[in-house]
Write a protein that holds these residues in place. Sequence first.
Motif, PDB file in Angstrom:
ATOM      1  N   MET A  93       0.854  -1.196   0.000  1.00 48.51           N
ATOM      2  CA  MET A  93       0.000   0.000   0.000  1.00 48.51           C
ATOM      3  C   MET A  93       0.885   1.238   0.000  1.00 48.51           C
ATOM      4  O   MET A  93       1.841   1.338   0.735  1.00 48.51           O
ATOM      5  N   VAL A 147     -31.421   4.934  10.009  1.00 47.58           N
ATOM      6  CA  VAL A 147     -30.203   5.230  10.757  1.00 47.58           C
ATOM      7  C   VAL A 147     -29.083   4.303  10.313  1.00 47.58           C
ATOM      8  O   VAL A 147     -27.936   4.719  10.109  1.00 47.58           O
ATOM      9  N   PHE A 148     -29.447   3.038  10.126  1.00 47.14           N
ATOM     10  CA  PHE A 148     -28.455   2.068   9.679  1.00 47.14           C
ATOM     11  C   PHE A 148     -27.832   2.504   8.350  1.00 47.14           C
ATOM     12  O   PHE A 148     -26.611   2.430   8.179  1.00 47.14           O
ATOM     13  N   ASN A 207     -25.316   5.249   8.980  1.00 50.16           N
ATOM     14  CA  ASN A 207     -24.135   4.738   9.684  1.00 50.16           C
ATOM     15  C   ASN A 207     -23.290   3.873   8.770  1.00 50.16           C
ATOM     16  O   ASN A 207     -22.058   3.927   8.780  1.00 50.16           O
ATOM     17  N   ASP A 230     -19.528   4.580   7.684  1.00 53.10           N
ATOM     18  CA  ASP A 230     -18.538   3.547   7.942  1.00 53.10           C
ATOM     19  C   ASP A 230     -17.779   3.178   6.676  1.00 53.10           C
ATOM     20  O   ASP A 230     -16.556   3.082   6.666  1.00 53.10           O
ATOM     21  N   ARG A 251     -15.561   5.957   5.558  1.00 60.10           N
ATOM     22  CA  ARG A 251     -14.372   6.089   6.396  1.00 60.10           C
ATOM     23  C   ARG A 251     -13.335   5.051   5.984  1.00 60.10           C
ATOM     24  O   ARG A 251     -12.153   5.345   5.860  1.00 60.10           O
ATOM     25  N   ARG A 267      -7.946   1.303   7.850  1.00 60.32           N
ATOM     26  CA  ARG A 267      -8.231   0.007   7.241  1.00 60.32           C
ATOM     27  C   ARG A 267      -7.736  -1.129   8.091  1.00 60.32           C
ATOM     28  O   ARG A 267      -6.600  -1.152   8.495  1.00 60.32           O
ATOM     29  N   GLY A 268      -8.598  -2.089   8.332  1.00 60.84           N
ATOM     30  CA  GLY A 268      -8.196  -3.210   9.194  1.00 60.84           C
ATOM     31  C   GLY A 268      -7.659  -4.367   8.380  1.00 60.84           C
ATOM     32  O   GLY A 268      -7.845  -4.449   7.205  1.00 60.84           O
TER      33      GLY A 268
END
Lengths: 333, 314, 287
Positions: C1, C267-268, C271, C275, C278, C286-287
């Motif tokens: 990366m 709402v979901f 969100n 998410d 982001r 990033r995980g």
Amino acid sequence: MSARLLELEDVHTQLTLREGVVRAVDGVSFHVDAGETLGIVGESGSGKSMTALSIMRLLPRSGRIIGGSIRFKGRELRDLAEAEMEALRGTDIAMIFQDPMTSLNPVYRTGWQVGEPLRIHRHVKTAASVAAAVGLFKKVGIPEPEKRAMQYPHMFSGGMRQRAMIAMGLSTGPSLLIADEPTTALDVTIQAQILDLLRHLNREFGTATILITHNLGVVAGMCDRVIVMYAGRIVEEGRTEDVFANPEHPYTWSLLRSIPRLDAEVRGRLQPIEGSPPDMARLPEGCKFRSRCSFAIDRCATEEPELRQVRSQLTRCWVTQGGVSLESQSDLD
Amino acid sequence: MTTYVLRRLLLMLPVAFLVTVGVFLLIHLTPGDPALILLGEDRSPQAIAQIHQQLGLDKPLYVQYVIWLGRIAHGDLGRSITTHQPVGTAIAERLPATVELGLAALFWSLIVAIPLGTIAAVRRGSIADQIATGISVGGVSIPNFFIGIVLIFVLSVTWRLFPFGGYVAFTKDPFENLRHIVLPAIALGTAGTAINMRFTRSSMIEVLNNDYIRTAMAKGASWRRVVFIHALKNALIPVVTIVGLQIGGIIEGAVVTETVFTWPGVGRLAVESIFNRDYTVVQGIVLLAAFSYMVANLLVDLVYGWLDPRISYS
Amino acid sequence: MTAEGPIRRTPIRLLALGRDYPRVAAAAALVLLLFLIAAVAPLISPHDPLAISPDDSYLRPLSPGHPLGTDDLGRDLMSRVLWGARASLPVAFVAVAVGLVAGGIIGLISGYAGGLSDLLLMRFVDALLAFPGLILAIAIVAALGPGLRNAMIAIGIVAIPVYARLIRAVVLQLKQLEFVTATRSLGATPLRLIVGHVIPNLLNPVIVQVSLSAGFAILAEATLSFLGLGAQLPTPDWGQMINSGAGFLNNDPWLAIIPGAAISVTVFSFNWLGDALRDALDPRLRG
């Protein structure tokens, strides 16, 4: 059963990364005898650490050993169950890592951590293991060991932490210690102290040591034999004094030219190696060092040389295998 | 350490001052004259003026603020406009029920969040991880009053396992007390579960990438030992922060849940008082909520230093 | 990366983003669909959401002419839920705008000017943060009086600190960068700097935050309305529909459950979008 302590045969390890599949260790074979010290030298990304992690079976999530054999005291490590491997790690094979700043757990006292292998493998009680850690601290030259054992890692200097790591590695009296860049993160004077300590312990306990480093200078005073790695391959292997006196691979030759020496006048100016290591995800055809090599011939672009005996060493180079001496060539420059 | 605490307290002063100003202004921004509420039918100008004098409303605003602040400093939050009970007493009567509910919700959120978050981090991409991700997104998206209503519908109206509301003091009947607290605690705790699990998971993932985890494995530690002894203690340090803030925010969560489950706590008192235009009570509760939140913030920082030996407060 | 700095110099290209990150595209599509529903609710609603028809009360879902049934007054639930989007989404929009504009101005001044104004503004922000969000919203609505408009203002005020801090942090970071110093020494006015450099750099973090705080705003609006502090009768509003529906759980649970599901999905969506954005925009996370 083999007499070798550790024997690697044609080991292949690959990493699956975002950029693609990287053959981090590509057909590596070598051995370590009991009590012997072997140096593995190479730039970062040359596969030397991945080789060590393959032996320990501690590869990152993305890594996998896909071929070859790794035998320790005659047992094939690749066939061991995870629990058997755990029983081996920290008892008969110990490993210490590059960065002592991050290799100790920040929330536990150092004595607790150094004594942990004894608790895991020898079922020693906590108090006794910490007492043993104090003894080990003394052995590796940590002053005020009783006090130090009760401190957290952040209160230790880098050199002291590496001493603590070494103490941890030696706590169970292993036959093999793998030290991955043990001095890279340290000051020069501390480096010398840590190397002294390793040499001393190697003699005292007869622990075989694999010393992984990017610094040939470290190898010189420490190792019986040395392996030079490039792009996941061994490019040269031999007795340390032979390799230093007469490098048979241009990469080793350039590495030696890039370290400052007392007889610098003889060798000419300090030379950095030009160019950068190849992209491991897209290795070129032929010899992987060709783009940075000042000796390259046409054949190097198309065919990759095998590792062959040239005089006292093994080397992976068409030029030296063809009988040409690197020293005589470079004198022509 | 002591100097650090003192410095933190000193830094809190201007914020605390602004908070009191805000809460004080709250009552004065309110449309409608409290005198009118108090008087009911008799609205003669004399009566209104008299009330104004009694309440000190005839004085300039800043004088009123100073007087009010002086009273607050002595623990006097004034009297309820509707019941004439001291506000402090009214809140104190309701607070235990709120704290009980809040702690039960927190307990519920942690016993779900920490194990599930840990498993999700260790086995990334597994079914457990997907469930955890689902809960963590769903838990913060579904309003807790709606969760409460669904719980009531399923577990109390349909299956009749739990009462649909109300409160029984623990001292009176411990079993009934617990039976009554289960549903509101789950409803209130779900958002916390989602947040805590997310925190545990991401913190755990980060910790597991650390060199000292590799060291632990090189020692021959089993996966279980690596995760639960070497990683978890590190991973929970940031979780403590968020849990501390949740403790500080108990009153906030209680407002809605207590309304759904007719739980006689501070939150329901707040809502009742708003509808009764009992602004002294509202003011008292808002002040309490803000200060417990601020204190929780401070405590969290201090606990953090205690948990993480690397942090020193010099 | 490739190592990218915390800030990208160029604003994102939304279409390319959707192509590279299918989650972003899916979440964005869901959010757009919700806005679309709010926009065309009057056209697609089978009935007038306010029309009372006592003869048709308590119809179950899937009744002829009333796909989701009717409430206690015989009002069509489907129409009420669709119209409910017209209450929730504008609240989210306005509240986020209030938070973004007020917080943005505070953050810009605070970060740009520094010194005393920074100190004072940040203490103000700290004071806002000292209140738990919902308590602050309730207190403000209590002071201003219940109603949808006041709920919007209250939720917007609650959102101020996060934008003020975010924008201040970005401005401070930018001030360190060479190109800002360079432009400044070339005589650029503060306004030019802000329009030309600060705002483009803010886009990414702000887009993520807007999406997340829209989710919070809808949740908060529903909560306030549920408590009776937001939308007032007879406006069709999800939170308030749950409140009145809660009284009929015994026989007609869908009166509460359907609007609850509507809120949750909405709402979901926000969100989820926040998410996904982001993850897509912030390589550090990033995980």
